[in-house]
Design a protein around this motif. Structure first.
Motif, mmCIF file in Angstrom:
data_model
loop_
_atom_site.group_PDB
_atom_site.id
_atom_site.type_symbol
_atom_site.label_atom_id
_atom_site.label_comp_id
_atom_site.label_asym_id
_atom_site.label_seq_id
_atom_site.Cartn_x
_atom_site.Cartn_y
_atom_site.Cartn_z
ATOM 1 N N VAL A 79 0.784 -1.344 -0.065
ATOM 2 C CA VAL A 79 -0.100 0.080 -0.062
ATOM 3 C C VAL A 79 0.816 1.266 -0.241
ATOM 4 N N MET A 80 0.324 2.392 -0.472
ATOM 5 C CA MET A 80 0.744 3.559 -0.429
ATOM 6 C C MET A 80 -0.120 4.280 0.474
ATOM 7 N N LEU A 81 0.606 5.082 1.498
ATOM 8 C CA LEU A 81 -0.372 5.841 2.443
ATOM 9 C C LEU A 81 0.371 7.565 2.195
ATOM 10 N N VAL A 82 -0.960 8.381 2.305
ATOM 11 C CA VAL A 82 -0.490 9.725 2.562
ATOM 12 C C VAL A 82 -1.064 10.248 3.634
ATOM 13 N N GLU A 83 -0.157 10.744 4.509
ATOM 14 C CA GLU A 83 -0.586 11.474 5.952
ATOM 15 C C GLU A 83 0.394 12.631 6.396
ATOM 16 N N PRO A 84 -0.182 13.442 7.142
ATOM 17 C CA PRO A 84 0.866 14.590 7.559
ATOM 18 C C PRO A 84 1.927 13.931 8.357
ATOM 19 N N VAL A 85 2.934 14.613 8.221
ATOM 20 C CA VAL A 85 4.256 14.228 8.741
ATOM 21 C C VAL A 85 4.150 14.033 10.271
ATOM 22 N N GLY A 86 4.560 12.879 10.636
ATOM 23 C CA GLY A 86 4.662 12.459 12.139
ATOM 24 C C GLY A 86 3.392 11.832 12.668
ATOM 25 N N THR A 87 2.499 11.314 11.709
ATOM 26 C CA THR A 87 1.232 10.478 11.893
ATOM 27 C C THR A 87 1.720 9.219 12.349
ATOM 28 N N LEU A 88 1.338 8.599 13.445
ATOM 29 C CA LEU A 88 1.837 7.162 14.018
ATOM 30 C C LEU A 88 0.776 6.233 13.167
ATOM 31 N N ASN A 89 1.233 5.180 12.975
ATOM 32 C CA ASN A 89 0.612 4.144 12.289
ATOM 33 C C ASN A 89 -0.379 3.577 13.252
ATOM 34 N N THR A 90 -0.380 3.598 14.420
ATOM 35 C CA THR A 90 -1.267 2.962 15.338
ATOM 36 C C THR A 90 -2.084 4.180 15.895
ATOM 37 N N GLY A 91 -2.045 5.355 15.388
ATOM 38 C CA GLY A 91 -2.832 6.506 15.848
ATOM 39 C C GLY A 91 -2.811 6.766 17.330
ATOM 40 N N ASP A 92 -4.290 6.842 17.823
ATOM 41 C CA ASP A 92 -4.294 7.008 19.416
ATOM 42 C C ASP A 92 -4.236 5.989 20.077
ATOM 43 N N THR A 93 -3.953 4.637 19.550
ATOM 44 C CA THR A 93 -4.197 3.310 20.301
ATOM 45 C C THR A 93 -2.768 3.039 20.934
ATOM 46 N N GLY A 94 -1.599 3.477 20.214
ATOM 47 C CA GLY A 94 -0.307 2.850 20.865
ATOM 48 C C GLY A 94 -0.105 1.425 20.865
ATOM 49 N N GLY A 95 0.885 1.168 21.528
ATOM 50 C CA GLY A 95 1.095 -0.106 21.678
ATOM 51 C C GLY A 95 2.454 -0.974 20.987
ATOM 52 N N PRO A 96 2.720 -2.206 20.988
ATOM 53 C CA PRO A 96 4.072 -2.358 20.500
ATOM 54 C C PRO A 96 4.094 -2.661 18.869
ATOM 55 N N MET A 97 3.086 -2.294 18.177
ATOM 56 C CA MET A 97 3.009 -2.146 16.821
ATOM 57 C C MET A 97 3.376 -0.864 16.194
ATOM 58 N N THR A 98 3.411 0.278 17.411
ATOM 59 C CA THR A 98 3.613 1.850 16.699
ATOM 60 C C THR A 98 4.992 1.726 16.395
ATOM 61 N N ARG A 99 5.069 2.431 15.197
ATOM 62 C CA ARG A 99 6.321 2.613 14.527
ATOM 63 C C ARG A 99 6.178 4.008 13.818
ATOM 64 N N ALA A 100 7.236 5.063 13.927
ATOM 65 C CA ALA A 100 7.281 6.001 13.141
ATOM 66 C C ALA A 100 7.776 5.677 11.912
ATOM 67 N N ALA A 101 7.201 6.450 10.624
ATOM 68 C CA ALA A 101 7.705 6.268 9.330
ATOM 69 C C ALA A 101 9.312 6.270 9.293
ATOM 70 N N GLU A 102 10.024 5.536 8.723
ATOM 71 C CA GLU A 102 11.253 5.594 8.339
ATOM 72 C C GLU A 102 11.525 5.960 7.064
ATOM 73 N N PRO A 103 12.843 6.550 6.576
ATOM 74 C CA PRO A 103 12.997 7.024 5.140
ATOM 75 C C PRO A 103 13.431 5.798 4.417
ATOM 76 N N LEU A 104 13.259 5.680 3.246
ATOM 77 C CA LEU A 104 13.505 4.480 2.401
ATOM 78 C C LEU A 104 14.702 4.864 1.353
#
Length: 122
Positions: free
Chosen positions: A97-122
């Protein structure tokens, strides 16, 4: 300011991603990040209270579960999850998938938890 004359090849960038559910930044657009990810299995239920979230399926099949019902996407299809709407992405097969989101948007939103990761440059 220098301008790049090199286009971004999505297939080439996807070939560099090994880890599932990890978003990789491939470009920026104003205050937004263009990100790629490979998904398989079920993610976590979450919301993004401050922003919409755009999903574009590059390959595979993605189900976005919503409390109101499911949205099923195939290659070349997109869906915008409105801000504040609880959702849970699910991919029964490996899906890109391709996602478009504001800079700094966390993948797990307001839930958090062990799957939370900030986007890394490729």
């Amino acid at each position: 300011m220098s301008v790049s004359l090199d286009p971004v090849n999505i297939a080439d960038k996807l070939s560099l991603i090994d880890e599932l559910w990890t978003q990789r930044k491939i470009a920026g657009l104003n205050d937004y990040e263009i990100k790629l990810a490979k998904l398989k299995g079920e993610f976590v239920w979450h919301t993004h209270p401050e922003t919409d979230e755009l999903f574009v399926v590059v390959s595979g099949r993605l189900t976005i579960r919503l409390r109101e019902g499911d949205v099923v996407l195939g290659p070349g299809e997109l869906y915008v999850v409105p801000r504040g709407v609880e959702h849970c992405p699910v991919a029964e097969e490996e899906t890109a998938v391709m996602l478009v989101e504001p800079v700094g948007t966390l993948n797990t939103g307001d839930t958090g938890g062990p799957m939370t990761r900030a986007a890394e440059p490729l």
